[in-house]
Design a protein around this motif. Sequence first.
Motif, PDB file in Angstrom:
ATOM      1  N   CYS A   1      -1.138  -5.051  -4.784  1.00 52.96           N
ATOM      2  CA  CYS A   1      -0.406  -3.754  -5.189  1.00 52.96           C
ATOM      3  C   CYS A   1      -1.321  -2.672  -5.530  1.00 52.96           C
ATOM      4  CB  CYS A   1       0.436  -3.726  -6.343  1.00 52.96           C
ATOM      5  SG  CYS A   1       2.079  -4.637  -6.174  1.00 52.96           S
ATOM      6  N   SER A   2      -1.638  -2.109  -4.249  1.00 53.26           N
ATOM      7  CA  SER A   2      -2.740  -0.932  -4.131  1.00 53.26           C
ATOM      8  C   SER A   2      -2.007   0.322  -4.151  1.00 53.26           C
ATOM      9  CB  SER A   2      -3.799  -0.933  -3.071  1.00 53.26           C
ATOM     10  OG  SER A   2      -3.051  -1.124  -1.870  1.00 53.26           O
ATOM     11  N   GLY A   3      -0.901   0.458  -3.751  1.00 51.80           N
ATOM     12  CA  GLY A   3      -0.196   1.718  -3.735  1.00 51.80           C
ATOM     13  C   GLY A   3       0.328   2.296  -5.076  1.00 51.80           C
ATOM     14  N   ILE A   4       0.717   3.594  -5.130  1.00 50.73           N
ATOM     15  CA  ILE A   4       0.973   4.126  -6.464  1.00 50.73           C
ATOM     16  C   ILE A   4       2.480   3.880  -6.699  1.00 50.73           C
ATOM     17  CG2 ILE A   4       1.537   6.642  -7.359  1.00 50.73           C
ATOM     18  CD1 ILE A   4      -0.369   7.705  -5.394  1.00 50.73           C
TER      19      ILE A   4
ATOM     20  N   THR B   1       0.727  -1.306  -0.060  1.00 51.73           N
ATOM     21  CA  THR B   1       0.086   0.050  -0.199  1.00 51.73           C
ATOM     22  C   THR B   1       0.819   1.315  -0.039  1.00 51.73           C
ATOM     23  OG1 THR B   1      -0.076  -0.109   2.591  1.00 51.73           O
ATOM     24  CG2 THR B   1      -1.796  -1.101   1.308  1.00 51.73           C
TER      25      THR B   1
ATOM     26  N   GLY C   1      -3.361  -0.362  -7.890  1.00 52.58           N
ATOM     27  CA  GLY C   1      -2.687   1.064  -7.530  1.00 52.58           C
ATOM     28  C   GLY C   1      -2.338   1.744  -9.037  1.00 52.58           C
TER      29      GLY C   1
ATOM     30  N   GLY D   1      -5.769  -1.378 -11.883  1.00 49.41           N
ATOM     31  CA  GLY D   1      -5.483  -0.070 -11.427  1.00 49.41           C
ATOM     32  C   GLY D   1      -5.420   1.074 -12.674  1.00 49.41           C
TER      33      GLY D   1
ATOM     34  N   SER E   1       1.027   0.664 -11.004  1.00 57.77           N
ATOM     35  CA  SER E   1       1.662  -0.309 -10.325  1.00 57.77           C
ATOM     36  C   SER E   1       1.793  -1.322 -11.584  1.00 57.77           C
ATOM     37  CB  SER E   1       0.645  -1.017  -9.282  1.00 57.77           C
ATOM     38  OG  SER E   1      -0.822  -1.583 -10.154  1.00 57.77           O
TER      39      SER E   1
ATOM     40  N   THR F   1       3.580   0.770  -7.215  1.00 55.36           N
ATOM     41  CA  THR F   1       4.172  -0.374  -6.609  1.00 55.36           C
ATOM     42  C   THR F   1       4.342  -1.591  -7.563  1.00 55.36           C
ATOM     43  OG1 THR F   1       1.734  -0.829  -6.437  1.00 55.36           O
ATOM     44  CG2 THR F   1       2.756   0.210  -4.554  1.00 55.36           C
TER      45      THR F   1
END
Length: 242
Positions: free
Chosen positions: A53-56, A41, A68, A81, A71, A58
């Motif tokens: 992978c939900s973060g920017i 995250t 993300g 994403g 990602s 990632t």
Amino acid sequence: MARWLAAILAGSVWAASASCPPGMQSCDWIGARCGDRSCCTGMDTVCGAMSICSGIDTVCGPQSVCTGMGSRCGPGSSCEGMGAQCDSGGTAAVPPSPAQMPPMEPFPSMSPTPPMAPFPPLPPMAPMPSPPSVVRVFSNGCDTGMSCEGRSSSMSGGVAFCCSSACPSSCLMSSSQTGDVLTATCACRKGNAETSARAGRTRSTRAPATMPPLAPFPSMSPMPPMAPFPSMPPMPPMAPMP
């Protein structure tokens, strides 16, 4: 400023760790490196296989889910994403196509305009009325008809008229017609004296009569003097206001 950013990051880390499924480790720090079955995250975190992978920006291994923004995931992954990329063998999310407007229904065909009716023909114009034929002729000092042959004449209503043979020189001719009656007038002129031949006789034109002088108006008597106006009595004093 640093405390404010730290508070925002701590809040985002707590929210990410709370949304991570049980049995998976949370990888929520910026630039962290985690193993398999992790929840990436944080920004620029790297996780192993079977991760989320939900973060920017990632990066996750194979058989992962990339939700993300920006990602990247390995083979056998699902990329959902915005801007997410899956390696060969992965399933990339197809961006939704914009909604298309349904085709407009064609306008109903208009019925043809009926032909215009032809304009009715104009009635023929009535002929111009011809002047009434002359039945009676009144001559004032003129010769008419055959007696005008060989002399300067004028024609009106089919009747010729000319100056009388008594005219010593040129003359003035005029005519007017009322109904079936034609009136012709001829006037002879010699120098400054004008004569008019009427009923076979000539007469000289008299000088206009002069008006007699007006008598003087009688003198008016002087007007008597006007009597003086009577004096007005003084006005009484006004009563005081209450």
